[in-house]
Design a protein around this motif. Structure first.
Motif, PDB file in Angstrom:
ATOM      1  N   VAL A 193       0.793  -1.236   0.000  1.00 41.71           N
ATOM      2  CA  VAL A 193       0.000   0.000   0.000  1.00 41.71           C
ATOM      3  C   VAL A 193       0.824   1.285   0.000  1.00 41.71           C
ATOM      4  CG1 VAL A 193      -1.969  -1.117   1.137  1.00 41.71           C
ATOM      5  CG2 VAL A 193      -0.282   0.098   2.515  1.00 41.71           C
ATOM      6  N   PHE A 194       2.159   1.148   0.091  1.00 36.90           N
ATOM      7  CA  PHE A 194       2.950   2.372   0.214  1.00 36.90           C
ATOM      8  C   PHE A 194       2.712   3.392  -0.897  1.00 36.90           C
ATOM      9  CE2 PHE A 194       6.818   4.438  -1.437  1.00 36.90           C
ATOM     10  CZ  PHE A 194       6.842   5.503  -0.568  1.00 36.90           C
ATOM     11  N   LEU A 195       2.782   2.934  -2.152  1.00 37.18           N
ATOM     12  CA  LEU A 195       2.685   3.916  -3.236  1.00 37.18           C
ATOM     13  C   LEU A 195       1.304   4.575  -3.262  1.00 37.18           C
ATOM     14  CD1 LEU A 195       4.706   2.146  -6.083  1.00 37.18           C
ATOM     15  CD2 LEU A 195       5.429   4.025  -4.620  1.00 37.18           C
ATOM     16  N   THR A 196       0.268   3.795  -2.922  1.00 36.39           N
ATOM     17  CA  THR A 196      -1.074   4.367  -2.850  1.00 36.39           C
ATOM     18  C   THR A 196      -1.157   5.347  -1.679  1.00 36.39           C
ATOM     19  OG1 THR A 196      -1.845   2.224  -3.605  1.00 36.39           O
ATOM     20  CG2 THR A 196      -3.523   3.735  -2.821  1.00 36.39           C
ATOM     21  N   MET A 197      -0.540   4.977  -0.557  1.00 37.04           N
ATOM     22  CA  MET A 197      -0.550   5.870   0.597  1.00 37.04           C
ATOM     23  C   MET A 197       0.161   7.178   0.277  1.00 37.04           C
ATOM     24  SD  MET A 197       0.178   3.234   3.691  1.00 37.04           S
ATOM     25  CE  MET A 197       0.303   4.339   5.064  1.00 37.04           C
ATOM     26  N   LEU A 198       1.298   7.067  -0.424  1.00 35.27           N
ATOM     27  CA  LEU A 198       2.045   8.276  -0.787  1.00 35.27           C
ATOM     28  C   LEU A 198       1.166   9.177  -1.643  1.00 35.27           C
ATOM     29  CD1 LEU A 198       4.821   9.774  -0.801  1.00 35.27           C
ATOM     30  CD2 LEU A 198       5.359   8.556  -2.902  1.00 35.27           C
ATOM     31  N   CYS A 199       0.426   8.549  -2.546  1.00 38.96           N
ATOM     32  CA  CYS A 199      -0.439   9.308  -3.440  1.00 38.96           C
ATOM     33  C   CYS A 199      -1.528  10.052  -2.658  1.00 38.96           C
ATOM     34  CB  CYS A 199      -1.047   8.349  -4.469  1.00 38.96           C
ATOM     35  SG  CYS A 199      -2.068   9.128  -5.704  1.00 38.96           S
ATOM     36  N   HIS A 200      -2.076   9.364  -1.621  1.00 39.19           N
ATOM     37  CA  HIS A 200      -3.183   9.987  -0.897  1.00 39.19           C
ATOM     38  C   HIS A 200      -2.753  10.811   0.315  1.00 39.19           C
ATOM     39  CE1 HIS A 200      -6.292   8.164  -3.305  1.00 39.19           C
ATOM     40  NE2 HIS A 200      -5.574   7.040  -3.291  1.00 39.19           N
ATOM     41  N   MET A 201      -1.765  10.313   1.046  1.00 39.88           N
ATOM     42  CA  MET A 201      -1.386  11.012   2.282  1.00 39.88           C
ATOM     43  C   MET A 201      -0.281  12.040   2.042  1.00 39.88           C
ATOM     44  SD  MET A 201      -1.385   7.773   4.858  1.00 39.88           S
ATOM     45  CE  MET A 201      -1.354   8.703   6.364  1.00 39.88           C
ATOM     46  N   LYS A 202       0.331  11.971   0.882  1.00 35.96           N
ATOM     47  CA  LYS A 202       1.384  12.912   0.479  1.00 35.96           C
ATOM     48  C   LYS A 202       2.491  12.975   1.535  1.00 35.96           C
ATOM     49  CE  LYS A 202      -2.537  15.158  -1.635  1.00 35.96           C
ATOM     50  NZ  LYS A 202      -2.684  14.259  -2.697  1.00 35.96           N
ATOM     51  N   PHE A 203       2.955  14.185   1.865  1.00 35.20           N
ATOM     52  CA  PHE A 203       4.061  14.252   2.833  1.00 35.20           C
ATOM     53  C   PHE A 203       3.632  13.753   4.212  1.00 35.20           C
ATOM     54  CE2 PHE A 203       1.882  18.317   2.754  1.00 35.20           C
ATOM     55  CZ  PHE A 203       1.691  18.599   4.091  1.00 35.20           C
ATOM     56  N   GLY A 204       2.309  13.697   4.446  1.00 41.14           N
ATOM     57  CA  GLY A 204       1.778  13.211   5.724  1.00 41.14           C
ATOM     58  C   GLY A 204       2.101  11.740   5.955  1.00 41.14           C
ATOM     59  N   LEU A 205       2.493  11.030   4.884  1.00 37.70           N
ATOM     60  CA  LEU A 205       2.833   9.607   5.026  1.00 37.70           C
ATOM     61  C   LEU A 205       3.931   9.418   6.074  1.00 37.70           C
ATOM     62  CD1 LEU A 205       2.668   6.677   4.058  1.00 37.70           C
ATOM     63  CD2 LEU A 205       4.332   7.239   2.310  1.00 37.70           C
ATOM     64  N   PHE A 206       4.894  10.331   6.061  1.00 42.24           N
ATOM     65  CA  PHE A 206       6.007  10.192   7.004  1.00 42.24           C
ATOM     66  C   PHE A 206       5.544  10.458   8.427  1.00 42.24           C
ATOM     67  CE2 PHE A 206       7.638  11.079   2.808  1.00 42.24           C
ATOM     68  CZ  PHE A 206       8.555  10.053   2.671  1.00 42.24           C
ATOM     69  N   LEU A 207       4.510  11.305   8.553  1.00 46.45           N
ATOM     70  CA  LEU A 207       3.962  11.562   9.896  1.00 46.45           C
ATOM     71  C   LEU A 207       3.168  10.345  10.382  1.00 46.45           C
ATOM     72  CD1 LEU A 207       2.849  15.295   9.566  1.00 46.45           C
ATOM     73  CD2 LEU A 207       4.955  14.348  10.545  1.00 46.45           C
ATOM     74  N   PHE A 208       2.566   9.638   9.431  1.00 46.73           N
ATOM     75  CA  PHE A 208       1.825   8.426   9.778  1.00 46.73           C
ATOM     76  C   PHE A 208       2.770   7.432  10.470  1.00 46.73           C
ATOM     77  CE2 PHE A 208       0.910   4.052   8.377  1.00 46.73           C
ATOM     78  CZ  PHE A 208      -0.396   3.888   8.815  1.00 46.73           C
ATOM     79  N   PHE A 209       3.938   7.200   9.863  1.00 50.19           N
ATOM     80  CA  PHE A 209       4.895   6.275  10.477  1.00 50.19           C
ATOM     81  C   PHE A 209       5.501   6.885  11.747  1.00 50.19           C
ATOM     82  CE2 PHE A 209       4.999   4.486   6.082  1.00 50.19           C
ATOM     83  CZ  PHE A 209       4.544   3.223   6.420  1.00 50.19           C
ATOM     84  N   ALA A 210       5.665   8.211  11.753  1.00 47.06           N
ATOM     85  CA  ALA A 210       6.200   8.878  12.948  1.00 47.06           C
ATOM     86  C   ALA A 210       5.273   8.630  14.141  1.00 47.06           C
ATOM     87  CB  ALA A 210       6.348  10.372  12.693  1.00 47.06           C
ATOM     88  N   PHE A 211       3.972   8.660  13.873  1.00 47.99           N
ATOM     89  CA  PHE A 211       3.009   8.398  14.946  1.00 47.99           C
ATOM     90  C   PHE A 211       3.249   7.022  15.563  1.00 47.99           C
ATOM     91  CE2 PHE A 211      -0.940   6.129  15.944  1.00 47.99           C
ATOM     92  CZ  PHE A 211      -1.366   6.861  17.042  1.00 47.99           C
ATOM     93  N   PHE A 212       3.456   6.033  14.694  1.00 45.41           N
ATOM     94  CA  PHE A 212       3.707   4.679  15.218  1.00 45.41           C
ATOM     95  C   PHE A 212       5.028   4.612  15.981  1.00 45.41           C
ATOM     96  CE2 PHE A 212       0.350   3.484  12.332  1.00 45.41           C
ATOM     97  CZ  PHE A 212      -0.337   2.568  13.103  1.00 45.41           C
ATOM     98  N   VAL A 213       6.015   5.365  15.526  1.00 44.77           N
ATOM     99  CA  VAL A 213       7.301   5.354  16.231  1.00 44.77           C
ATOM    100  C   VAL A 213       7.112   5.903  17.656  1.00 44.77           C
ATOM    101  CG1 VAL A 213       9.637   6.332  16.270  1.00 44.77           C
ATOM    102  CG2 VAL A 213       8.731   5.378  14.159  1.00 44.77           C
TER     103      VAL A 213
END
Ligand code: FRU
Length: 517
Positions: free
Chosen positions: A444-464
């Protein structure tokens, strides 16, 4: 994955004699090739999918889109389910075959699993190298995945059974190290092969998996079977001789008797899965699920699989993107070595917590950098080279944080906390959860990048953030604690102690020497 620390530790009172013989070193190096192949496959697909000639041949719609909409939304350039399926099909296959491999490894021996792994790898590498259509690519990846399921099941187990107990911890991380070396080798080769005129370099990249595949295939034919496995299959005399050869001494009685006792004890447990559900194993069950899940939700594989694609997205040319992947790959290898050095000195918790904070800072920084330039519409305008380099630098620091924390510890910690009676089930669960989430992130990464844009990195940051708090509050330090005394860490823990009331753990060496996956 099974691993280090199955032997008696400093407090157990047992000190099996034996040497780190050349025989053991040679067998372990060959066996570790299983990790190389895993790493090679992780690292190779991202680079190949960023090669124009490859995209044009197999994924023409992605290629056209990439070429056509240069100035539009960069986030969605590579969003193609078929493209991600190429990468991620391997992990689904690995998940399925690791379940089968658990039985093969136990009933027919570690060698056979490794041999099967090697043969499947060869088949997959051939299909990929000679691929004429997408189906050949995907079937090839599935074969490679089947191979990985067998190899990842058998190799760490093999290493931990062959190694003298004093070296098991380091050997466990040695497996992760060989994964990172495999990733780096793939990145370097992609960089070189992409330059080949005529655009067929991707065939060499994919077919190159033949080299480590052949080594493990031939290697598994000449490798000796582990004494544990021989005992398990009733060949006691052969097992004793093997043990003498492996340890380089004649007096192996104490270790041998313990191996026999451990094998007998483990035979009494008929349903390890049901065992795992008992209240007293709640901490183990929790760790077996959450540690591999969190390892994947660091987002590391976004970088490992798609670094070249990602770097292309932030504005590098093809060659510079592949070069950047070589840089992150090198950081990954070196930082894993730091972990080998520090894990028994600084402890697991320190590495987890430090690595977590380091990753968090970098993820936020990357997100801000990309957000500032690409905005929500994904149009960077003129992106200066220095700016893209800053992003790569943050990514490198992030990779280092992962490589000395969640990377190796994601395998090491589970392997040292499971007592024998649940080891087989808990370890299978650990591998399976890892593969499922590797698959999901890849898919799902490429789809997530398409939809969440730069927020994708914040998504993983939240889990960290979540996982770092989890470690802080729920993971006791396991550094320098012998396996058989591990129950104490739960009994003393502010939270887990409530599950331990009235629990009497079997003590002594019985439970230590028969790591089963
Ligand atoms: O080094 C990074 C690699 O390590 C793993 O987490 C396995 O331990 C992989 O999922 C990842 O690609």
């Amino acid at each position: 994955m099974a691993g280090g620390g199955f032997g008696p530790g400093p407090g157990s009172g047992k000190q099996y004699p034996g040497n780190l013989t050349p025989y053991v070193i040679a067998t372990c190096v060959i066996a570790a090739m299983g990790g190389l192949i895993f790493g090679y496959d992780i690292g190779i697909s991202g680079g190949v999918t960023s090669m124009d000639s490859f995209l044009e041949k197999f994924f023409p719609s992605v290629y056209k889109k990439e070429k056509a909409d240069k100035s539009t939304n960069q986030y969605c350039k590579f969003d193609s389910l078929r493209l991600t399926m190429f990468t991620s099909s391997l992990y689904l296959a690995a998940l399925m075959s690791s379940i089968v491999a658990a039985t093969v490894t136990r009933k027919l021996g570690r060698k056979l699993s490794m041999l099967l792994g090697g043969v499947l790898f060869c088949a997959g590498a051939l299909l990929n190298g000679f691929a004429q259509a997408v189906w050949m690519l995907i079937v090839g990846r599935i074969f490679l995945g089947f191979g990985i399921g067998f190899a990842n099941q058998a190799v760490p187990l093999y290493l931990s059974e062959m190694a003298p107990y004093k070296y098991r911890g380091a050997l466990n991380i040695g497996f992760q190290l060989s994964i990172t070396i495999g990733i780096l080798a793939a990145n370097v080769l992609n960089y070189g092969f992409a330059k080949i005129k005529g655009g067929w370099g991707w065939r060499l990249s994919l077919g190159g998996a033949m080299v480590p595949a052949l080594i493990i295939t031939v290697g598994s034919l000449v490798l000796p079977e582990t004494p544990n496995s021989l005992i398990e299959r009733g060949k006691r005399d052969e097992a004793r001789d093997k043990l003498r050869r492996i340890r380089g001494i004649t007096d192996v009685d104490e270790e041998f008797e313990d191996l026999v006792a451990a094998s007998e004890a483990s035979r009494k447990v008929d349903d390890p899965w049901r065992n795992l559900l008992q209240r007293k194993y709640r901490p183990h069950l929790t760790m077996a699920v959450l540690i591999p899940l969190f390892q994947q939700f660091t987002g590391i594989n976004v970088i490992m699989f798609y670094a070249p694609v990602l770097f292309k997205t932030i504005g590098f040319g093809s060659s510079a993107s592949l070069m950047s992947a070589v840089v992150t790959g090198t950081v990954n290898v070196v930082a894993t070595m730091v972990s080998i050095y520090g894990v028994d000195k600084w402890g697991r918790r320190f590495l987890f917590l430090e690595g977590g904070i380091q990753m968090l800072i970098c993820q936020i920084a990357v997100s801000i950098c990309i957000g500032l330039k690409f905005g929500v519409d994904g149009d960077p305008g003129q992106l200066p080279k220095w700016y893209a380099s800053v992003v790569v630098a943050f990514i490198c620091v992030y990779v280092a944080g992962f490589a000395w924390s969640w990377g190796p510890l994601g395998w090491l910690v589970p392997s040292e906390i499971f007592p024998l009676e649940i080891r087989s089930a808990a370890q299978s669960l650990n591998v399976a959860v890892n593969m499922i989430f590797t698959f999901i992130v890849a898919q799902v990464f490429l789809t997530m990048l398409c939809h969440m844009k730069f927020g994708l990195f914040l998504f993983f940051a939240f889990f960290v953030v979540v996982m770092t708090f989890f470690i802080y509050f729920f993971l006791p330090e396991t550094k320098n604690i012998p396996i058989e005394e591990m129950a104490v860490v739960w009994k003393k823990h502010w939270f887990w102690s409530r599950f331990m009331t009235g629990v009497d753990y079997p003590n002594g060496s019985l439970e230590m020497n028969n790591p089963k996956v």
